[in-house]
Scaffold this motif. Structure first.
Motif, PDB file in Angstrom:
ATOM      1  N   TRP A 193     -10.160  30.565 -87.735  1.00 41.79           N
ATOM      2  CA  TRP A 193      -9.107  29.570 -87.931  1.00 41.79           C
ATOM      3  C   TRP A 193      -9.171  28.552 -86.799  1.00 41.79           C
ATOM      4  N   TYR A 194      -9.107  27.288 -87.201  1.00 45.76           N
ATOM      5  CA  TYR A 194      -9.022  26.177 -86.260  1.00 45.76           C
ATOM      6  C   TYR A 194      -7.831  25.323 -86.667  1.00 45.76           C
ATOM      7  N   ARG A 195      -7.345  24.537 -85.736  1.00 49.58           N
ATOM      8  CA  ARG A 195      -6.338  23.553 -86.103  1.00 49.58           C
ATOM      9  C   ARG A 195      -6.703  22.216 -85.476  1.00 49.58           C
ATOM     10  N   GLN A 196      -6.235  21.152 -86.116  1.00 51.61           N
ATOM     11  CA  GLN A 196      -6.543  19.814 -85.659  1.00 51.61           C
ATOM     12  C   GLN A 196      -5.261  19.000 -85.615  1.00 51.61           C
ATOM     13  N   ILE A 197      -4.921  18.628 -84.415  1.00 53.75           N
ATOM     14  CA  ILE A 197      -3.779  17.750 -84.198  1.00 53.75           C
ATOM     15  C   ILE A 197      -4.300  16.318 -84.254  1.00 53.75           C
ATOM     16  N   HIS A 198      -3.468  15.432 -84.725  1.00 51.05           N
ATOM     17  CA  HIS A 198      -3.875  14.048 -84.951  1.00 51.05           C
ATOM     18  C   HIS A 198      -4.638  13.464 -83.766  1.00 51.05           C
ATOM     19  N   SER A 199      -5.784  12.863 -84.083  1.00 49.82           N
ATOM     20  CA  SER A 199      -6.621  12.155 -83.109  1.00 49.82           C
ATOM     21  C   SER A 199      -7.326  13.072 -82.111  1.00 49.82           C
ATOM     22  N   GLN A 200      -7.370  14.340 -82.405  1.00 51.81           N
ATOM     23  CA  GLN A 200      -8.101  15.269 -81.549  1.00 51.81           C
ATOM     24  C   GLN A 200      -9.141  16.015 -82.379  1.00 51.81           C
ATOM     25  N   GLY A 201     -10.099  16.648 -81.698  1.00 47.45           N
ATOM     26  CA  GLY A 201     -11.049  17.496 -82.385  1.00 47.45           C
ATOM     27  C   GLY A 201     -10.419  18.823 -82.751  1.00 47.45           C
ATOM     28  N   PRO A 202     -10.991  19.542 -83.709  1.00 48.19           N
ATOM     29  CA  PRO A 202     -10.449  20.856 -84.069  1.00 48.19           C
ATOM     30  C   PRO A 202     -10.433  21.794 -82.868  1.00 48.19           C
ATOM     31  N   GLN A 203      -9.397  22.619 -82.817  1.00 49.21           N
ATOM     32  CA  GLN A 203      -9.204  23.563 -81.710  1.00 49.21           C
ATOM     33  C   GLN A 203      -9.282  24.980 -82.251  1.00 49.21           C
ATOM     34  N   TYR A 204     -10.068  25.818 -81.614  1.00 43.73           N
ATOM     35  CA  TYR A 204     -10.173  27.221 -82.018  1.00 43.73           C
ATOM     36  C   TYR A 204      -8.843  27.934 -81.851  1.00 43.73           C
TER      37      TYR A 204
END
Lengths: 115, 110
Positions: free
Chosen positions: B35-46
């Motif tokens: 699972w990753y998440r992506q906050i606006h204007s950033q790269g996906p975060q583990y």
């Protein structure tokens, strides 16, 4: 640790011009990935490197895109000439290995706008 | 690598648990669920990953069904900062065909 560093953060160019993106992965990460992300969609893999060797470039549009990772560390992705449809965020990621138990670390990306 | 199916969007009240489902019915035995998440204007975060067993870290918990065909990411106490797009992917040895879908857009509301 600095994480995956990408530059520039933003780039605006006219169509038919060349453009290059740079990526410095996490130290010791042998595997490097370039992804393209269009608005509202998930990232799409363009190319994967194992050290300096491109081991999967099947999704890279080779007529205009090229990439290199000469010393197995940092990498450059180039587009020449750029087209309007190339506007997207270009993401670089690295991982310790391609093994399934190793996650990716992504950079913040380069947002390219072609006008 | 197997493909995944996620709902396009979900809402969650601040302070409540957010449960994000993912279907990966074609997963094979050596593929991990990430699972990753992506906050606006950033790269996906583990966020988290697992193979068979449930996993927990400081960010979230991952519940994988016994047949491994689906999983749920749990954010135990969602905050406004958890508003993001959440991607569920499966990744095996090699990993070069890892496919990101469109993810689930989670809206945490006050």
């Amino acid at each position: 640790e600095a994480g995956v560093v990408q530059s520039p953060r933003y780039k605006i160019i006219e169509k038919k011009q060349p453009v290059a993106f740079w990526c410095n992965p996490i130290s010791g990460h042998n595997t490097l990935y370039w992804y393209r992300q269009n608005l509202g969609q998930g990232p799409e893999l363009l190319i994967r490197y194992e050290n300096e060797e491109a081991v999967d470039d099947s999704q890279l549009p080779k007529d205009r895109f090229s990439a290199e990772r000469l010393k197995g560390v940092d990498s450059t992705l180039k587009i020449q000439p750029a087209e309007l449809g190339d506007s997207a965020v270009y993401l670089c990621a690295s991982s310790l290995s391609t093994g399934g138990n190793y996650g990716y670390t992504f950079g913040s990306g380069t947002r390219l706008t072609v006008v | 690598d197997a493909k995944t199916t996620q709902p396009p969007s979900m809402d969650c009240a601040e302070g409540r648990a957010a449960n994000l489902p993912c279907n990966h019915s074609t997963i094979s035995g050596n593929e991990y669920v990430y699972w990753y998440r992506q906050i606006h204007s950033q790269g996906p975060q583990y966020i988290i990953h697992g193979l068979k067993n449930n996993e927990t870290n400081e960010m979230a918990s991952l519940i994988i069904t016994e047949d491994r065909k689906s999983s749920t990411l749990i954010l135990p106490h969602a905050t406004l900062r958890d508003t993001a797009v959440y991607y569920c992917i499966v990744r095996g040895t090699g990993g070069f065909k890892t496919i990101f879908g469109a993810g689930t857009r989670l809206f945490v509301k006050a």
